[in-house]
Design a protein around this motif. Structure first.
Motif, PDB file in Angstrom:
ATOM      1  N   HIS A 167       0.867  -1.193   0.000  1.00 16.37           N
ATOM      2  CA  HIS A 167       0.000   0.000   0.000  1.00 16.37           C
ATOM      3  C   HIS A 167       0.897   1.236   0.000  1.00 16.37           C
ATOM      4  CE1 HIS A 167      -3.646   2.166   0.309  1.00 16.37           C
ATOM      5  NE2 HIS A 167      -3.532   2.520   1.594  1.00 16.37           N
ATOM      6  N   GLY A 168       1.357   1.595  -1.223  1.00 19.22           N
ATOM      7  CA  GLY A 168       2.221   2.768  -1.366  1.00 19.22           C
ATOM      8  C   GLY A 168       3.656   2.490  -0.990  1.00 19.22           C
ATOM      9  N   PHE A 169       4.126   1.266  -1.070  1.00 19.23           N
ATOM     10  CA  PHE A 169       5.526   0.938  -0.751  1.00 19.23           C
ATOM     11  C   PHE A 169       5.925  -0.363  -1.451  1.00 19.23           C
ATOM     12  CE2 PHE A 169       2.806  -0.239   2.911  1.00 19.23           C
ATOM     13  CZ  PHE A 169       2.843  -1.620   2.811  1.00 19.23           C
ATOM     14  N   VAL A 170       7.142  -0.793  -1.233  1.00 20.44           N
ATOM     15  CA  VAL A 170       7.659  -2.045  -1.805  1.00 20.44           C
ATOM     16  C   VAL A 170       7.450  -3.171  -0.790  1.00 20.44           C
ATOM     17  CG1 VAL A 170       9.687  -3.265  -2.672  1.00 20.44           C
ATOM     18  CG2 VAL A 170       9.382  -0.837  -3.184  1.00 20.44           C
ATOM     19  N   THR A 171       6.959  -4.305  -1.298  1.00 22.77           N
ATOM     20  CA  THR A 171       6.794  -5.470  -0.429  1.00 22.77           C
ATOM     21  C   THR A 171       7.385  -6.703  -1.121  1.00 22.77           C
ATOM     22  OG1 THR A 171       5.229  -6.802   0.851  1.00 22.77           O
ATOM     23  CG2 THR A 171       4.502  -6.090  -1.317  1.00 22.77           C
ATOM     24  N   ALA A 172       7.915  -7.613  -0.336  1.00 15.91           N
ATOM     25  CA  ALA A 172       8.485  -8.851  -0.886  1.00 15.91           C
ATOM     26  C   ALA A 172       8.542  -9.897   0.222  1.00 15.91           C
ATOM     27  CB  ALA A 172       9.878  -8.598  -1.457  1.00 15.91           C
ATOM     28  N   ALA A 173       8.175 -11.122  -0.125  1.00 10.94           N
ATOM     29  CA  ALA A 173       8.207 -12.230   0.835  1.00 10.94           C
ATOM     30  C   ALA A 173       8.778 -13.463   0.148  1.00 10.94           C
ATOM     31  CB  ALA A 173       6.811 -12.516   1.383  1.00 10.94           C
ATOM     32  N   GLN A 181      16.045 -20.704   0.603  1.00  9.52           N
ATOM     33  CA  GLN A 181      15.086 -19.799  -0.006  1.00  9.52           C
ATOM     34  C   GLN A 181      14.586 -20.394  -1.326  1.00  9.52           C
ATOM     35  OE1 GLN A 181      16.893 -15.934  -0.415  1.00  9.52           O
ATOM     36  NE2 GLN A 181      17.137 -15.652   1.795  1.00  9.52           N
ATOM     37  N   ILE A 182      13.267 -20.514  -1.467  1.00 10.76           N
ATOM     38  CA  ILE A 182      12.688 -21.163  -2.642  1.00 10.76           C
ATOM     39  C   ILE A 182      12.263 -20.125  -3.688  1.00 10.76           C
ATOM     40  CG2 ILE A 182      10.970 -22.811  -3.455  1.00 10.76           C
ATOM     41  CD1 ILE A 182      13.013 -23.986  -1.529  1.00 10.76           C
ATOM     42  N   PHE A 183      11.156 -19.438  -3.473  1.00 10.51           N
ATOM     43  CA  PHE A 183      10.635 -18.443  -4.415  1.00 10.51           C
ATOM     44  C   PHE A 183      10.351 -17.138  -3.684  1.00 10.51           C
ATOM     45  CE2 PHE A 183       8.699 -22.042  -7.153  1.00 10.51           C
ATOM     46  CZ  PHE A 183       9.919 -22.209  -7.804  1.00 10.51           C
ATOM     47  N   LEU A 184      10.468 -16.036  -4.441  1.00 15.73           N
ATOM     48  CA  LEU A 184      10.200 -14.702  -3.894  1.00 15.73           C
ATOM     49  C   LEU A 184       9.017 -14.070  -4.630  1.00 15.73           C
ATOM     50  CD1 LEU A 184      11.246 -12.271  -2.088  1.00 15.73           C
ATOM     51  CD2 LEU A 184      12.424 -11.496  -4.160  1.00 15.73           C
ATOM     52  N   ALA A 185       8.087 -13.537  -3.861  1.00 14.09           N
ATOM     53  CA  ALA A 185       6.989 -12.733  -4.416  1.00 14.09           C
ATOM     54  C   ALA A 185       7.297 -11.268  -4.129  1.00 14.09           C
ATOM     55  CB  ALA A 185       5.657 -13.139  -3.802  1.00 14.09           C
ATOM     56  N   TYR A 186       7.196 -10.411  -5.168  1.00 10.58           N
ATOM     57  CA  TYR A 186       7.630  -9.014  -5.041  1.00 10.58           C
ATOM     58  C   TYR A 186       6.562  -8.089  -5.640  1.00 10.58           C
ATOM     59  CZ  TYR A 186      10.451  -4.808  -5.919  1.00 10.58           C
ATOM     60  OH  TYR A 186      10.933  -3.508  -5.959  1.00 10.58           O
ATOM     61  N   GLU A 187       6.355  -6.953  -4.983  1.00 11.84           N
ATOM     62  CA  GLU A 187       5.404  -5.942  -5.487  1.00 11.84           C
ATOM     63  C   GLU A 187       5.886  -4.548  -5.084  1.00 11.84           C
ATOM     64  OE1 GLU A 187       2.136  -4.057  -7.223  1.00 11.84           O
ATOM     65  OE2 GLU A 187       2.852  -6.119  -7.448  1.00 11.84           O
ATOM     66  N   GLN A 188       5.958  -3.664  -6.065  1.00  8.77           N
ATOM     67  CA  GLN A 188       6.317  -2.260  -5.815  1.00  8.77           C
ATOM     68  C   GLN A 188       5.138  -1.378  -6.186  1.00  8.77           C
ATOM     69  OE1 GLN A 188       9.883  -0.905  -7.723  1.00  8.77           O
ATOM     70  NE2 GLN A 188       9.742   1.169  -6.852  1.00  8.77           N
ATOM     71  N   GLN A 189       4.624  -0.633  -5.207  1.00  9.88           N
ATOM     72  CA  GLN A 189       3.438   0.188  -5.398  1.00  9.88           C
ATOM     73  C   GLN A 189       3.740   1.590  -4.880  1.00  9.88           C
ATOM     74  OE1 GLN A 189       0.940  -1.354  -6.931  1.00  9.88           O
ATOM     75  NE2 GLN A 189      -0.380   0.457  -7.070  1.00  9.88           N
ATOM     76  N   SER A 190       3.873   2.523  -5.807  1.00  7.16           N
ATOM     77  CA  SER A 190       4.203   3.897  -5.397  1.00  7.16           C
ATOM     78  C   SER A 190       3.016   4.594  -4.746  1.00  7.16           C
ATOM     79  CB  SER A 190       4.691   4.708  -6.610  1.00  7.16           C
ATOM     80  OG  SER A 190       3.695   4.714  -7.636  1.00  7.16           O
ATOM     81  N   THR A 218      11.713  -3.877   3.270  1.00  3.84           N
ATOM     82  CA  THR A 218      10.382  -3.840   2.647  1.00  3.84           C
ATOM     83  C   THR A 218       9.319  -3.912   3.743  1.00  3.84           C
ATOM     84  OG1 THR A 218      10.184  -6.249   2.396  1.00  3.84           O
ATOM     85  CG2 THR A 218      11.284  -5.047   0.611  1.00  3.84           C
ATOM     86  N   LYS A 219       8.071  -3.682   3.336  1.00  2.27           N
ATOM     87  CA  LYS A 219       6.964  -3.699   4.277  1.00  2.27           C
ATOM     88  C   LYS A 219       5.905  -4.702   3.825  1.00  2.27           C
ATOM     89  CE  LYS A 219       7.396   1.254   5.392  1.00  2.27           C
ATOM     90  NZ  LYS A 219       6.650   2.555   5.446  1.00  2.27           N
TER      91      LYS A 219
END
Length: 238
Positions: A167-173, A181-190, A218-219
């Protein structure tokens, strides 16, 4: 004539008595000699040194052969018992595994990050394990809501999916198996809200752990609508 018969009977009785006495004395000497603390007397030594009658020697040979045969039979019985015990232990282990597979053949969980209300997690300088507090489903109790970790109860193939919200920031898990570490999910939302998701099917051994970690700097966002979720299920045992 009568005197002669009486003398013959007396001689036969005396002979039988002597043989019986010799056997008795010999057996007593064997018992005495078997005691390491016993002391032999000259009379006993003399009796031992005397040649034994043939019938007594034959009897002793038969006894020795019988004892040797019994020892062999006892040895074989011990070996057979050990083999049977090993076989039973193997069968018990297999039965235990089968019972465990039957008991945990149904494993599935779905959880979300927020138990109630709106929350933002992070940022952190290092990887941080995400603890999903809102438990929707936890069949088999393999997910721990206190640690955020899923522990495989049995060897098998498991499928996992996770959805993350920004929500208005970068997130990744990142999905982690034990320490890998297997897979990464990433989202950048300005601005505004956005989501990302990923999934993986893993072969797990009993006791392996699977969990999500928030990527450094990240958040993670969630609210009462439960946008950020983590799910997993057992597909089949192996």
């Amino acid at each position: 004539m009568k005197v002669t018969q009486v003398c013959r009977r007396h001689s036969s009785t005396e002979k039988t008595y002597n043989v019986t006495m010799k056997i008795t004395v010999f057996l007593l000497l064997l018992l005495v000699c078997s005691d390491s603390t016993a002391q032999t007397t000259p009379e006993a030594d003399k009796e031992i040194q005397q040649p034994l009658p043939q019938d007594i020697r034959d009897l002793l040979k038969e006894l020795a052969a019988s004892v040797a045969q019994q020892k062999v039979e006892i040895t074989f019985l011990k070996i057979e018992n050990q083999a049977q015990e090993a076989k039973l232990e193997k069968q018990e282990t297999e039965i235990t595994k089968l019972k465990q597979q039957v008991e945990v053949k149904q494993v599935a969980f779905t959880v979300s990050l927020s138990a109630e209300g709106e929350i933002t997690v992070g940022p952190f300088d290092t990887l941080s394990t995400l603890i999903f507090k809102h438990v929707v489903t936890n069949i088999g109790n393999a997910y721990n809501q206190n640690t955020g970790m899923f522990t495989a109860p049995v060897r098998g193939a498991y499928h996992f999916e996770w959805y993350i919200g920004a929500h208005g920031f970068v997130t990744a898990a990142v999905l982690v198996k034990n320490t890998e570490q297997i897979f990464l999910a990433y989202e950048q939302q300005s601005s505004g809200y956005g989501t990302s998701s990923s999934g993986a099917t893993l072969l797990l051994e009993a006791g392996d752990t699977v969990f999500l970690q928030l990527w450094p700097q990240t958040k993670m966002y969630d609210n009462r609508h439960h946008h950020t979720t983590f799910s997993g299920r057992l597909l089949f045992t192996m």
